[in-house]
Design an enzyme around this catalytic site. Structure first.
Site, PDB file in Angstrom:
ATOM      1  N   THR A 220       0.875  -1.174   0.000  1.00  0.00           N
ATOM      2  CA  THR A 220       0.000   0.000   0.000  1.00  0.00           C
ATOM      3  C   THR A 220       0.909   1.219   0.000  1.00  0.00           C
ATOM      4  OG1 THR A 220      -1.637  -1.142   1.381  1.00  0.00           O
ATOM      5  CG2 THR A 220      -1.739   1.251   1.414  1.00  0.00           C
ATOM      6  N   VAL A 249     -12.289  -5.993   1.082  1.00  0.00           N
ATOM      7  CA  VAL A 249     -11.806  -4.619   1.255  1.00  0.00           C
ATOM      8  C   VAL A 249     -11.014  -4.573   2.554  1.00  0.00           C
ATOM      9  CG1 VAL A 249     -12.491  -2.224   1.656  1.00  0.00           C
ATOM     10  CG2 VAL A 249     -13.717  -3.608  -0.030  1.00  0.00           C
ATOM     11  N   GLY A 250      -9.830  -4.013   2.485  1.00  0.00           N
ATOM     12  CA  GLY A 250      -8.989  -3.937   3.673  1.00  0.00           C
ATOM     13  C   GLY A 250      -9.183  -2.625   4.419  1.00  0.00           C
ATOM     14  N   ASP A 251      -8.128  -2.188   5.075  1.00  0.00           N
ATOM     15  CA  ASP A 251      -8.208  -0.964   5.871  1.00  0.00           C
ATOM     16  C   ASP A 251      -8.040   0.310   5.043  1.00  0.00           C
ATOM     17  OD1 ASP A 251      -5.568  -1.712   5.336  1.00  0.00           O
ATOM     18  OD2 ASP A 251      -4.773  -0.816   7.168  1.00  0.00           O
ATOM     19  N   THR A 271       0.155   0.750   6.433  1.00  0.00           N
ATOM     20  CA  THR A 271       0.336  -0.320   5.454  1.00  0.00           C
ATOM     21  C   THR A 271       0.467  -1.615   6.253  1.00  0.00           C
ATOM     22  OG1 THR A 271       2.752  -0.120   5.453  1.00  0.00           O
ATOM     23  CG2 THR A 271       1.575   1.176   3.822  1.00  0.00           C
ATOM     24  N   GLY A 272       0.180  -2.729   5.610  1.00  0.00           N
ATOM     25  CA  GLY A 272       0.281  -4.011   6.309  1.00  0.00           C
ATOM     26  C   GLY A 272      -1.076  -4.687   6.414  1.00  0.00           C
ATOM     27  N   GLY A 274      -4.458  -5.388   6.777  1.00  0.00           N
ATOM     28  CA  GLY A 274      -5.583  -4.490   6.973  1.00  0.00           C
ATOM     29  C   GLY A 274      -6.582  -4.973   7.994  1.00  0.00           C
TER      30      GLY A 274
HETATM   31  N1  GLY Z   1      -3.316  -2.528   4.211  1.00  0.00           N
HETATM   32  C1  GLY Z   1      -3.736  -2.937   2.952  1.00  0.00           C
HETATM   33  C2  GLY Z   1      -4.733  -3.994   2.984  1.00  0.00           C
HETATM   34  O1  GLY Z   1      -4.815  -4.761   3.935  1.00  0.00           O
HETATM   35  O2  GLY Z   1      -5.499  -4.099   2.037  1.00  0.00           O
END
Ligand code: GLY
Length: 387
Positions: A220, A249-251, A271-272, A274
């Site tokens: 990300t 869908v992530g964070d 990032t990481g 989510g």
């Molecule tokens: N942090 C990005 C995701 O988990 O999609």
């Protein structure tokens, strides 16, 4: 070849900042109208904000910093910056050429927040647009909503004049997806527990073999900035978890998770993994902790402790009970203080995807009047996510 900011650029930028700080009003009849400089301009980003130029001269943080110091709107500058990363086919974690979902389709997430205007916009599971951050911006600017997803987001983008492409894969992202597909049980949807395990094992194996960077599984870019007036904005954009279930869908596009901005307090982005961040809405948490007086680094560490405490499922833990994944936050406050923090210090392997190796440390980058620099994130835990 990559061009970094020159001393001349910085002198020019510094001069522009100085003007903001000292332009006098009328010389007679009233006191000079000195515009108080509230902060030193700063841009902070995940490390890909320092690596990629999309064949051009500037990185994300350089571009954004120069635009900010030349008087541009902070969010305009940040989005121009992350567009470089979204459009660069070498970056397989963001935008065009991002690693696709389990069906081989690139689905992109992004959000942005404008501190002074107190407005925000986001898109999730968007297909066919290389620069989801620009669509997120359009959601913010032209609708009454904060988040559009899937087909609706794409229809909106089309109606706003964005080009919709059939396929955002590059040869590289498609080749990697085909390899993942080849190695994964084609019946993996039948047993969620086994599917999860198989998917993680295959992905980790591909990282160990040097086919892709571990960082890029959840890759990300987050980028936040502050100008001399103390105006703060932020943007996060991603192709999300590689090989995710379509629609996951992530964070990144979720306000308070992948990004949170409060103009009076500061900004945080991530990032990481989510899912771990979503559970605690940690960017919001970090900004709230800073509101209470914490330094960016301390606030980030507290959020990481919360994530560690919430990670109790065995499948997500190392043998010692600590999380088996990594997560980073990039944080700045209204005074212009900043920090990069991560669950683990040592995780990154840049082989292949980036084409340059700078060790195995989880990093972040900033651009200030002194130029762009890469810094090492402060870790919460010793060792590697894999134990
Ligand atoms: N942090 C990005 C995701 O988990 O999609």
């Amino acid at each position: 070849m990559r061009r970094t900011i020159t001393r001349r650029d910085l002198v020019r930028a510094g001069a522009a900042v100085g003007l903001v700080a000292s332009v006098p009003g009328k010389l007679f009849g009233q006191a000079p109208a000195v515009v108080v400089r509230k902060a030193k301009p700063l841009v902070i980003a995940s490390p890909n904000g320092f690596y990629f130029t999309n064949g051009g001269a500037q990185t994300c943080v350089e571009k954004a910093f120069l635009m900010i110091t030349q008087g541009g709107d902070v969010l305009d500058a940040l989005i121009e910056g992350v567009n470089i990363v979204e459009l660069d086919p070498l970056e397989d974690a963001v935008g065009y050429g991002g690693l696709p979902n389990a069906d081989g389709v690139v689905q992109l997430d992004s959000c942005c927040m404008h501190g002074p205007k107190k407005r925000a916009g986001g898109v999730a599971a968007l297909e066919g647009v290389r620069t989801p951050s620009r669509v997120a911006r359009a959601v913010m600017d032209t609708t009454d909503h904060h988040l559009l997803v899937g087909k609706g987001a794409q229809t909106f983008a089309r109606s706003m004049g964005f080009a919709i492409e059939d396929d955002l894969n590059t040869e590289r992202s498609r080749t990697l997806w085909l390899e993942w597909k080849r190695r994964t049980d084609p019946l993996h949807y039948l047993d969620p527990a086994k599917r999860e395990l198989a998917s993680r094992q295959v992905s980790q194996q591909m990282v160990r073999e040097g086919l892709m960077s571990g960082r890029h599984l959840y890759g990300t870019i987050n980028c936040s900035g502050i100008n001399a007036k103390g105006q703060i904005c932020g943007v996060t954009t991603t192709s999300g978890l590689a090989w995710k279930i379509p629609g996951r869908v992530g964070d990144s596009p979720i306000l308070g998770a992948g990004l949170y901005v409060d103009n009076e307090v500061g900004a945080a982005g991530s990032t990481g993994r989510g899912e771990a961040n979503l559970y605690g809405l940690c960017s919001f948490l970090i900004v709230e902790l800073m509101r209470g007086g914490m330094h960016p680094k301390d606030a980030g560490m507290e959020a990481l402790r919360r994530i560690k405490a919430n990670t109790i499922e065995k499948r997500l833990c190392r043998a010692d009970g600590n999380p088996s994944f990594n997560l980073s936050f990039y944080i700045l406050n209204a005074k212009g203080e900043y920090a990069g923090v991560a669950l683990y210090r040592e995780d990154e392997d840049e082989r292949g995807a980036v084409g340059q190796k700078d060790g195995r440390l989880v990093r972040y980058c900033v651009c200030t009047e002194s130029g762009p620099q890469m810094l090492v994130c402060e870790p919460l835990l010793p060792g590697l996510p894999q134990g």
